[in-house]
Design an enzyme around this catalytic site. Structure first.
Site, PDB file in Angstrom:
ATOM      1  N   SER A 255       0.692  -1.412  -0.247  1.00 51.85           N
ATOM      2  CA  SER A 255      -0.243   0.300  -0.147  1.00 51.85           C
ATOM      3  C   SER A 255       0.739   1.222  -0.017  1.00 51.85           C
ATOM      4  O   SER A 255       2.450   1.110   0.411  1.00 51.85           O
ATOM      5  CB  SER A 255      -1.053  -0.176   1.237  1.00 51.85           C
ATOM      6  OG  SER A 255      -0.521  -0.110   2.226  1.00 51.85           O
ATOM      7  N   LYS A 256       0.174   2.396  -0.361  1.00 53.12           N
ATOM      8  CA  LYS A 256       0.773   3.524  -0.230  1.00 53.12           C
ATOM      9  C   LYS A 256       2.114   3.356   1.036  1.00 53.12           C
ATOM     10  O   LYS A 256       2.964   4.150   0.513  1.00 53.12           O
ATOM     11  CB  LYS A 256      -0.047   5.084  -0.153  1.00 53.12           C
ATOM     12  CG  LYS A 256      -0.877   4.720  -0.888  1.00 53.12           C
ATOM     13  CD  LYS A 256      -2.456   3.977  -0.386  1.00 53.12           C
ATOM     14  CE  LYS A 256      -3.097   3.666  -2.119  1.00 53.12           C
ATOM     15  NZ  LYS A 256      -3.471   1.906  -0.753  1.00 53.12           N
ATOM     16  N   ARG A 257       1.587   3.478   2.130  1.00 48.17           N
ATOM     17  CA  ARG A 257       2.705   3.355   3.287  1.00 48.17           C
ATOM     18  C   ARG A 257       4.165   3.209   2.327  1.00 48.17           C
ATOM     19  O   ARG A 257       4.882   3.229   3.433  1.00 48.17           O
ATOM     20  CB  ARG A 257       2.672   2.976   4.323  1.00 48.17           C
ATOM     21  CG  ARG A 257       2.279   1.697   4.704  1.00 48.17           C
ATOM     22  CD  ARG A 257       0.817   1.347   5.640  1.00 48.17           C
ATOM     23  NE  ARG A 257       0.660   0.671   5.884  1.00 48.17           N
ATOM     24  CZ  ARG A 257       1.147  -0.848   6.339  1.00 48.17           C
ATOM     25  NH1 ARG A 257       2.481  -0.580   6.246  1.00 48.17           N
ATOM     26  NH2 ARG A 257       0.509  -2.391   5.420  1.00 48.17           N
ATOM     27  N   GLY A 259       5.957   3.597   0.474  1.00 52.10           N
ATOM     28  CA  GLY A 259       6.774   3.975  -0.919  1.00 52.10           C
ATOM     29  C   GLY A 259       5.664   4.387  -2.186  1.00 52.10           C
ATOM     30  O   GLY A 259       4.697   3.487  -2.101  1.00 52.10           O
TER      31      GLY A 259
END
Length: 501
Positions: A255-257, A259
């Site tokens: 996911s986005k976290r 990167g």
RNA sequence: GUCCCCAUCGUCUAGUCGGCCUAGGACAUCGCGCUUUCAAUGCGGUAACACGGGUUCGAAUCCCGUUGGGGACGCCA
């Protein structure tokens, strides 16, 4: 001779966001199969979820795939005779096929409300059972149905699931059989008449003559429901291949976290499409011969085989992607990277937009000099600081450069070097070498004691590309029209003079 | 909770008829060499068959269980 139907595969994303690396890998593996077997790669837009689908994501999707050099044979922009290729344009077809199932009593209308269904689900969960549809409306008589319709209730349409087992031979996971009592009668049409994923997907795969369904392993359990729908239509069932999930470095779903996860982000960061494709190909697949991991797309296509796809989830490793991108970057000559790197230099204020041939040629040499130091194109401008940076007065020297100029002998080397440069301006690669020879003679310094002070005085740093390469770049750069000045050797030496006195 | 799936170095993986595996490669990491420096590069090192039972002359490879992880159970896809 047995006639083998041509392979037809599809990538069917929903335009609900940016193209994610997990989806890209699914697209890639489909494309590999198509190209390996000279089949067709079909791109279908699954936008039946009106809530989340946005038309603008569709364009982005096509653009991302184009950037990756994944070409398709049929889609919204290329009619292969099996269109339309956007599910929202196919609603009439779904209605028609749903009606057929109703007529043949393979499907039925269900009047249960969402709250009612949710209640039952909670009760089943509380009892430790697997939540599933009760079958309440299965036995409604035509009169009951007519009466409820008349009273204004809008029903969903569900498939009548048969008793027994359903199964299939997955091309990567092998045989997967389950008992149909594990499956609720799936909703085919929602109460507003729109098709659900499982239904539209099967209808389209039948009509588009898809031979291999290759998708993420989250769809394994959908496959059983879908096979039941194929059966209801009396259609032949395609081959299925499910791909293991791509996880983030912490073993959780990517996911986005973690990167960058979208193709767009990787492009902006300056990854080359061939590097991303190569890396993603190796995530869950391995070539038959060991040791060779840098593979051109055509090499991957010729070797690709679903039977070599792994069954366990793979963790996305940015470090290995970086290595791979670096390796592709170093394979390319500077002049073939100029066009790709230009935007990064322009936005860093290092060159003017639309540079002329002279600047381009110089930039190509600059890139060649520093590219072994970077992982991505976006890192190029900061690395190129060794060419531009020196403007402050006096110039800033890094710790290594300062200590290299500590000793009196070292300062003597730098001063002698400056004296000779003043006499021989402009400095050419040949004259540079001569000057160094003369400095060597005059100061009796050699090796590190000779080169280190020269480097420090000229670049302000203790390390960097070879001086023989840097010197002509300083000289030529100083004569170009650039938004930020590149100082010539003489200018640089004069600037450091106060420091080395 | 119920069902399904998965399990080799830190990571991606090779291992496909059980013996050629004192488990191979790549990334990362460490060391050495090359080089005026850094990077690149070359060479080398550390590092894994989750655990427990079977089957077998022999198991990373087959079977069962345990543990751990993932997925599914929607009028989402």
């Amino acid at each position: 001779m047995k006639q083998v139907a041509p392979v037809r595969v599809r990538f069917a994303p929903s335009p609900t966001g940016y193209l994610h690396v997990g989806n890209v890998r699914t697209a890639l593996f489909n494309w590999f199969v198509a190209r390996h077997s000279q089949g067709s790669f079909i791109l279908r837009i699954e936008d039946t979820d009106a809530e989340r689908s946005r038309p603008e994501y569709e364009g982005q999707l096509l653009e991302d795939l184009r950037w990756l050099n994944l070409d398709w044979d049929e889609s919204v922009d290329i009619d292969g005779g099996f269109g339309p290729y956007r599910q929202s344009d196919r609603y009439r077809i779904y209605q028609q096929y749903a009606q057929r199932l109703l007529d043949e009593d393979k499907a039925f209308r269900c009047f249960c409300s969402e709250v009612e269904l949710e209640e039952v689900r909670q009760q089943q969960l509380a009892r430790g059972e697997m939540p599933r549809y009760s079958g309440k409306c299965r036995g409604l008589s035509p009169a009951d149905v007519a009466a409820r319709m008349k009273s204004g209730l809008s029903p969903t349409q569900r498939l009548r699931v048969r008793q027994g087992t359903v199964g299939f031979l997955d091309l990567v996971f092998g045989r997967i059989d389950i008992d149909t009592n594990q499956i609720s009668d799936p909703v085919l049409l929602r109460s507003d008449g729109s098709p659900t994923y499982n239904f539209s997907c099967v209808v389209d795969d039948i009509l588009m003559r898809i031979t291999h369904v290759i998708r993420g392993d989250g769809h394994i359990s959908n496959t059983h429901r879908q096979i039941l729908i194929y059966e209801a239509f009396g259609a032949s069932v395609p081959q299925f291949a499910h791909l293991p999930t791509v996880l983030g470095p912490d073993g959780q779903k990517l996911s986005k976290r973690h990167g960058a996860t979208s193709v767009e982000e990787f492009r902006v960061q300056g990854y080359l499409p061939e590097a991303l494709v190569n890396y993603l190909a190796l995530l869950g697949w391995s070539p038959p011969e060991e040791g060779k991991e840098i593979l051109a797309i055509k090499e991957i296509v010729s070797r690709f085989d679903l039977s070599r796809v792994s069954r366990s989830p793979a963790i996305f490793d940015p470090a290995k992607l970086n290595w791979m991108n670096r390796s592709y970057l170093n394979q390319k000559a500077g002049d073939s990277l100029v066009k790709l790197a230009e935007p990064y230099f322009v936005s860093a204020g290092l060159i003017h937009p639309h540079p002329g041939p002279e600047v381009q040629a110089w930039l190509a040499r600059v890139i060649d000099a520093v590219k072994t130091h970077v992982d991505t194109l976006s890192q190029l401008p900061q690395e190129v600081d060794i060419i531009y940076g020196f403007e402050s007065d006096p110039p800033e020297l890094d710790a290594d450069a300062q200590s290299a100029l500590q000793a009196p002998e070292a300062r003597a080397v730098a001063q002698e070097f400056l004296r000779l440069v003043e006499m021989r301006e402009p400095v050419t690669p040949e004259s540079y070498r001569e000057i160094v020879g003369q400095v060597k003679e005059a100061t009796r310094q050699k090796g590190k004691a000779l080169f280190h002070p020269i480097r420090a005085a000229l670049t302000g740093r203790g390390s960097g590309p070879e001086l023989e390469r840097l010197v002509p770049l300083y000289e030529d750069g100083s004569r170009l029209d650039l938004p930020r000045k590149v100082m010539s050797c003489r200018e640089r030496l004069r600037a450091v003079l106060p420091v080395i006195r």
